[in-house]
Scaffold this motif. Structure first.
Motif, PDB file in Angstrom:
ATOM      1  N   MET A  86      -1.971   6.655 -35.744  1.00  0.00           N
ATOM      2  CA  MET A  86      -0.658   6.665 -35.152  1.00  0.00           C
ATOM      3  C   MET A  86      -0.611   7.621 -33.959  1.00  0.00           C
ATOM      4  O   MET A  86       0.421   8.163 -33.632  1.00  0.00           O
ATOM      5  N   GLY A  87      -1.750   7.828 -33.339  1.00  0.00           N
ATOM      6  CA  GLY A  87      -1.812   8.776 -32.231  1.00  0.00           C
ATOM      7  C   GLY A  87      -1.490   8.145 -30.892  1.00  0.00           C
ATOM      8  O   GLY A  87      -0.984   7.042 -30.808  1.00  0.00           O
ATOM      9  N   GLY A  88      -1.816   8.863 -29.853  1.00  0.00           N
ATOM     10  CA  GLY A  88      -1.549   8.410 -28.495  1.00  0.00           C
ATOM     11  C   GLY A  88      -0.341   9.114 -27.922  1.00  0.00           C
ATOM     12  O   GLY A  88       0.377   9.828 -28.611  1.00  0.00           O
ATOM     13  N   SER A  89      -0.113   8.905 -26.631  1.00  0.00           N
ATOM     14  CA  SER A  89       1.015   9.548 -25.963  1.00  0.00           C
ATOM     15  C   SER A  89       2.331   8.980 -26.487  1.00  0.00           C
ATOM     16  O   SER A  89       2.383   7.882 -27.040  1.00  0.00           O
ATOM     17  N   SER A  90       3.394   9.732 -26.287  1.00  0.00           N
ATOM     18  CA  SER A  90       4.726   9.250 -26.680  1.00  0.00           C
ATOM     19  C   SER A  90       5.042   7.944 -25.973  1.00  0.00           C
ATOM     20  O   SER A  90       5.547   6.999 -26.592  1.00  0.00           O
ATOM     21  N   GLU A  91       4.734   7.874 -24.685  1.00  0.00           N
ATOM     22  CA  GLU A  91       5.021   6.673 -23.909  1.00  0.00           C
ATOM     23  C   GLU A  91       4.287   5.461 -24.464  1.00  0.00           C
ATOM     24  O   GLU A  91       4.853   4.380 -24.587  1.00  0.00           O
ATOM     25  N   ARG A  92       3.030   5.650 -24.813  1.00  0.00           N
ATOM     26  CA  ARG A  92       2.243   4.528 -25.321  1.00  0.00           C
ATOM     27  C   ARG A  92       2.698   4.120 -26.713  1.00  0.00           C
ATOM     28  O   ARG A  92       2.840   2.940 -27.015  1.00  0.00           O
ATOM     29  N   PHE A  93       2.959   5.088 -27.575  1.00  0.00           N
ATOM     30  CA  PHE A  93       3.339   4.772 -28.952  1.00  0.00           C
ATOM     31  C   PHE A  93       4.721   4.125 -29.025  1.00  0.00           C
ATOM     32  O   PHE A  93       4.906   3.113 -29.679  1.00  0.00           O
ATOM     33  N   LEU A 139       2.800   9.262 -40.755  1.00  0.00           N
ATOM     34  CA  LEU A 139       4.061   9.635 -40.144  1.00  0.00           C
ATOM     35  C   LEU A 139       3.840   9.928 -38.665  1.00  0.00           C
ATOM     36  O   LEU A 139       2.854  10.562 -38.296  1.00  0.00           O
ATOM     37  N   ARG A 140       4.752   9.478 -37.830  1.00  0.00           N
ATOM     38  CA  ARG A 140       4.710   9.799 -36.408  1.00  0.00           C
ATOM     39  C   ARG A 140       6.042  10.459 -36.066  1.00  0.00           C
ATOM     40  O   ARG A 140       7.108   9.926 -36.353  1.00  0.00           O
ATOM     41  N   TYR A 141       5.974  11.651 -35.459  1.00  0.00           N
ATOM     42  CA  TYR A 141       7.169  12.420 -35.135  1.00  0.00           C
ATOM     43  C   TYR A 141       7.046  12.893 -33.692  1.00  0.00           C
ATOM     44  O   TYR A 141       6.126  13.616 -33.361  1.00  0.00           O
ATOM     45  N   ASP A 142       7.946  12.420 -32.836  1.00  0.00           N
ATOM     46  CA  ASP A 142       7.960  12.841 -31.436  1.00  0.00           C
ATOM     47  C   ASP A 142       9.276  13.558 -31.149  1.00  0.00           C
ATOM     48  O   ASP A 142      10.326  13.205 -31.696  1.00  0.00           O
ATOM     49  N   PHE A 143       9.216  14.555 -30.263  1.00  0.00           N
ATOM     50  CA  PHE A 143      10.346  15.429 -29.986  1.00  0.00           C
ATOM     51  C   PHE A 143      10.529  15.590 -28.486  1.00  0.00           C
ATOM     52  O   PHE A 143       9.557  15.698 -27.743  1.00  0.00           O
ATOM     53  N   CYS A 144      11.775  15.598 -28.060  1.00  0.00           N
ATOM     54  CA  CYS A 144      12.125  15.825 -26.655  1.00  0.00           C
ATOM     55  C   CYS A 144      13.097  17.004 -26.608  1.00  0.00           C
ATOM     56  O   CYS A 144      14.265  16.857 -26.970  1.00  0.00           O
ATOM     57  N   PRO A 145      12.631  18.185 -26.203  1.00  0.00           N
ATOM     58  CA  PRO A 145      13.495  19.363 -26.206  1.00  0.00           C
ATOM     59  C   PRO A 145      14.506  19.407 -25.068  1.00  0.00           C
ATOM     60  O   PRO A 145      15.442  20.210 -25.106  1.00  0.00           O
ATOM     61  N   GLN A 146      14.324  18.573 -24.069  1.00  0.00           N
ATOM     62  CA  GLN A 146      15.234  18.549 -22.912  1.00  0.00           C
ATOM     63  C   GLN A 146      15.629  17.109 -22.626  1.00  0.00           C
ATOM     64  O   GLN A 146      14.941  16.403 -21.892  1.00  0.00           O
ATOM     65  N   PRO A 147      16.751  16.657 -23.208  1.00  0.00           N
ATOM     66  CA  PRO A 147      17.137  15.251 -23.041  1.00  0.00           C
ATOM     67  C   PRO A 147      17.286  14.793 -21.593  1.00  0.00           C
ATOM     68  O   PRO A 147      17.152  13.615 -21.312  1.00  0.00           O
ATOM     69  N   ASP A 148      17.524  15.709 -20.672  1.00  0.00           N
ATOM     70  CA  ASP A 148      17.646  15.309 -19.270  1.00  0.00           C
ATOM     71  C   ASP A 148      16.298  15.204 -18.561  1.00  0.00           C
ATOM     72  O   ASP A 148      16.237  14.898 -17.381  1.00  0.00           O
TER      73      ASP A 148
END
Length: 89
Positions: A1-8, A56-65
């Motif tokens: 379940m790896g790879g960049s956030s964009e790719r996944f 499990l795959r968990y991605d996080f964006c600390p700055q929504p803008d």
């Protein structure tokens, strides 16, 4: 379940990052609105989680803008968790 956030996540990142909808639009998933008393109600971060038998795959964006801040959170463990055993009776 790896790879960049964009790719996944592919097309999911756009709506999760606001999809260009203004923050004060009632349709927005990522929001920022000034309340009548002057306080600000806003999305402070965004999380995407995928659950599967493979893991499990968990991605996080600390700055929504700033969609460039998306990153995967390491959910691997050094050893499996011990099952909780409770005495019967």
């Amino acid at each position: 379940m790896g790879g960049s956030s964009e790719r996944f996540w592919g097309e999911w990142l756009d709506p999760a990052s606001g999809a260009g909808v203004p923050w004060d639009d009632p349709r927005a998933l990522v929001v920022r609105q000034r309340l009548a008393d002057g306080r600000v109600f806003a999305s402070l971060s965004i999380t995407l989680v995928a659950l599967a038998e493979e893991g499990l795959r968990y991605d996080f964006c600390p700055q929504p803008d700033d969609p460039a801040t998306w990153h995967e959170i390491d959910t691997s463990w050094s050893r499996p968790a011990e099952p909780v055993r409770r005495p019967r009776g």
